[in-house]
Design a protein around this motif. Sequence first.
Motif, PDB file in Angstrom:
ATOM      1  N   ASP A 129      14.913 -68.814  41.304  1.00 31.79           N
ATOM      2  CA  ASP A 129      14.073 -67.970  40.462  1.00 31.79           C
ATOM      3  C   ASP A 129      13.982 -68.527  39.046  1.00 31.79           C
ATOM      4  O   ASP A 129      12.902 -68.574  38.453  1.00 31.79           O
ATOM      5  CB  ASP A 129      14.627 -66.537  40.443  1.00 31.79           C
ATOM      6  N   LYS A 133      10.613 -69.746  36.979  1.00 29.03           N
ATOM      7  CA  LYS A 133      10.174 -69.002  35.795  1.00 29.03           C
ATOM      8  C   LYS A 133      10.669 -69.578  34.477  1.00 29.03           C
ATOM      9  O   LYS A 133      10.297 -69.086  33.412  1.00 29.03           O
ATOM     10  CB  LYS A 133      10.659 -67.550  35.901  1.00 29.03           C
ATOM     11  N   ASP A 134      11.531 -70.584  34.519  1.00 26.76           N
ATOM     12  CA  ASP A 134      12.138 -71.179  33.327  1.00 26.76           C
ATOM     13  C   ASP A 134      12.952 -70.208  32.494  1.00 26.76           C
ATOM     14  O   ASP A 134      13.148 -70.415  31.301  1.00 26.76           O
ATOM     15  CB  ASP A 134      11.075 -71.836  32.425  1.00 26.76           C
ATOM     16  N   GLU A 135      13.402 -69.112  33.127  1.00 27.22           N
ATOM     17  CA  GLU A 135      14.289 -68.167  32.457  1.00 27.22           C
ATOM     18  C   GLU A 135      14.905 -67.248  33.497  1.00 27.22           C
ATOM     19  O   GLU A 135      14.401 -67.140  34.613  1.00 27.22           O
ATOM     20  CB  GLU A 135      13.550 -67.341  31.408  1.00 27.22           C
ATOM     21  N   ASP A 137      15.197 -63.868  34.850  1.00 26.40           N
ATOM     22  CA  ASP A 137      14.413 -62.636  34.783  1.00 26.40           C
ATOM     23  C   ASP A 137      15.285 -61.457  35.224  1.00 26.40           C
ATOM     24  O   ASP A 137      15.247 -61.041  36.377  1.00 26.40           O
ATOM     25  CB  ASP A 137      13.179 -62.772  35.671  1.00 26.40           C
TER      26      ASP A 137
END
Length: 160
Positions: A129, A133-135, A137
């Motif tokens: 994930d 999403k580069d973070e 969440d």
Amino acid sequence: MSTTARRLKTARFDIYRNMVLRTARKNDNVKVTDKNDYPFDTNYELFTAGLVLGFLRDDPRTESEGSYSQDFIQVNRVGGSSENEYREGIEFIYKLIELEHSDEDPDDSELWELALQYADAGVEAINQDISLKDEFDLLAFIDEADQKWEDRLEDVLVDQ
């Protein structure tokens, strides 16, 4: 729950190294330039999140069995206090695993092995994930837990 022999372990140390600040700092090959790049401070934080997610999805990572490359800490030492939220979370999910499999009469090591596999599966899902999403969440994680929690508990408790 007797936690003296249970240790947090993973077959996915690569993920812990990339997502846990203290693990990255201990690794000689990783230079921590921005601590905000690491969504988890300790191994047991990531382990607990992975355990919850893996348990809720009911999809253990069976490939982990016999290939644990990293052994972190005994469960009874997590957080240094018996009232530590991460230790309590680990113990709670373990109790649910124990309940779910009570009719099979497994021994403690088999149940703990399943918990480790759930944790690795959840850690992989969190890593995937984050990659997308580069973070981290957190809200999506909480939303998924909220959606699956009731049905998963019903699955565990229906035969009790």
